[in-house]
Design a protein around this motif. Sequence first.
Motif, PDB file in Angstrom:
ATOM      1  N   ALA A  13       0.404  -1.406  -0.089  1.00 43.67           N
ATOM      2  CA  ALA A  13       0.340   0.062   0.232  1.00 43.67           C
ATOM      3  C   ALA A  13       0.560   1.474   0.187  1.00 43.67           C
ATOM      4  CB  ALA A  13      -1.056   0.147   1.486  1.00 43.67           C
ATOM      5  N   TRP A  14       2.014   1.104   0.777  1.00 45.88           N
ATOM      6  CA  TRP A  14       2.540   2.472   0.944  1.00 45.88           C
ATOM      7  C   TRP A  14       3.217   2.588  -0.969  1.00 45.88           C
ATOM      8  CZ3 TRP A  14       3.609   5.719   4.605  1.00 45.88           C
ATOM      9  CH2 TRP A  14       3.712   5.989   6.064  1.00 45.88           C
ATOM     10  N   THR A  17       0.773   3.748  -3.016  1.00 50.38           N
ATOM     11  CA  THR A  17       0.143   4.854  -3.304  1.00 50.38           C
ATOM     12  C   THR A  17       1.474   6.047  -3.084  1.00 50.38           C
ATOM     13  OG1 THR A  17      -0.856   4.561  -0.841  1.00 50.38           O
ATOM     14  CG2 THR A  17      -0.923   6.944  -1.740  1.00 50.38           C
ATOM     15  N   VAL A  21       0.781   8.831  -6.254  1.00 47.79           N
ATOM     16  CA  VAL A  21       1.247  10.310  -5.683  1.00 47.79           C
ATOM     17  C   VAL A  21       1.703  10.889  -7.278  1.00 47.79           C
ATOM     18  CG1 VAL A  21       1.504  11.945  -3.912  1.00 47.79           C
ATOM     19  CG2 VAL A  21      -0.155  10.353  -3.535  1.00 47.79           C
ATOM     20  N   LEU A 226      -6.336  10.792  -2.722  1.00 54.28           N
ATOM     21  CA  LEU A 226      -5.737   9.632  -2.336  1.00 54.28           C
ATOM     22  C   LEU A 226      -5.042   9.142  -1.573  1.00 54.28           C
ATOM     23  CD1 LEU A 226      -4.990   6.613  -3.662  1.00 54.28           C
ATOM     24  CD2 LEU A 226      -2.922   7.518  -4.874  1.00 54.28           C
ATOM     25  N   LEU A 227      -4.056  10.395  -0.699  1.00 57.51           N
ATOM     26  CA  LEU A 227      -2.857  10.411   0.245  1.00 57.51           C
ATOM     27  C   LEU A 227      -4.393  10.239   1.108  1.00 57.51           C
ATOM     28  CD1 LEU A 227      -0.195  13.602   0.034  1.00 57.51           C
ATOM     29  CD2 LEU A 227       0.051  10.572   0.431  1.00 57.51           C
ATOM     30  N   PHE A 230      -5.331   6.995   1.794  1.00 56.90           N
ATOM     31  CA  PHE A 230      -4.726   6.158   2.220  1.00 56.90           C
ATOM     32  C   PHE A 230      -4.732   5.911   4.012  1.00 56.90           C
ATOM     33  CE2 PHE A 230       0.289   5.466   3.132  1.00 56.90           C
ATOM     34  CZ  PHE A 230      -0.409   3.719   2.975  1.00 56.90           C
ATOM     35  N   ASN A 234      -6.162   3.543   6.772  1.00 56.83           N
ATOM     36  CA  ASN A 234      -5.090   2.193   7.333  1.00 56.83           C
ATOM     37  C   ASN A 234      -4.845   3.130   9.025  1.00 56.83           C
ATOM     38  OD1 ASN A 234      -3.921   0.941   5.385  1.00 56.83           O
ATOM     39  ND2 ASN A 234      -4.112   2.380   4.426  1.00 56.83           N
TER      40      ASN A 234
END
Length: 240
Positions: A13-14, A17, A21, A226-227, A230, A234
């Motif tokens: 996911a990191w 993302t 981005v 998106l940020l 994210f 989480n």
Amino acid sequence: MRLPFRFRAPWWAWVLTAVLVALFARLGFWQMHRAEEKMGMISAYQQAAKSAPLDLGEVLASGAELAFTQAVQAPGAYDAARTLLLDNQVSNHVVGYRVWSPFSLPSGQLVLVDRGWVKGNPDRRKLPAIQTPAGELVLRGVWQALPRPGLRLAQDDCDRTNWPRVVQYPLFEELRCLLGPDLVEGLIWLDPAEPNGFVREWDAVDFPPERHYGYALQWFSLAATLLVLFIVVNLRRIQP
């Protein structure tokens, strides 16, 4: 004091993302860059159109380099038998063609004159009838580089039998194959005050700077959204 939340995201996911981005941000900056380019093009044309024109034949005969976006005037005659129609050109949301007419200078050199936009027929087999004046004349316009598309889908062949000829952003080498070795690289945007032209809105662009800025805002908004997603997805509340 211990916070009641904890943040835990899997490694993929990191990575995903960060990649998305960065991509969205890059597209946003690219759109801003294109907007600045379009503003520069509009400003350069407006300044050139107001300046004193250079004699195109004299400049070419001297061997001097002629800068693009330069006001020029040229004596000569149109070659009415070999008209080119640049395909897929839009004016006020209507699809048509830009009319490119070869123009013979006294030296024998040939230049292309962009005489403006004409509406296309829904039946693409029917091409617009282009009226081209005969005889010697002097025309005025702005010297420009050949246009380049964002994506070039096809190569124009060197068939010299069918005129007028529809072209898809031809390269200079392809144009020289069609029109002969005396062709000069570049073309004249015919001045709107000149006769024998069609729809000419040279100080406008098909994709204005404002639309580029709008798309840039959309890309930056996607990156920010998106940020936020994210983080929200989480972030977990710690159970007491």
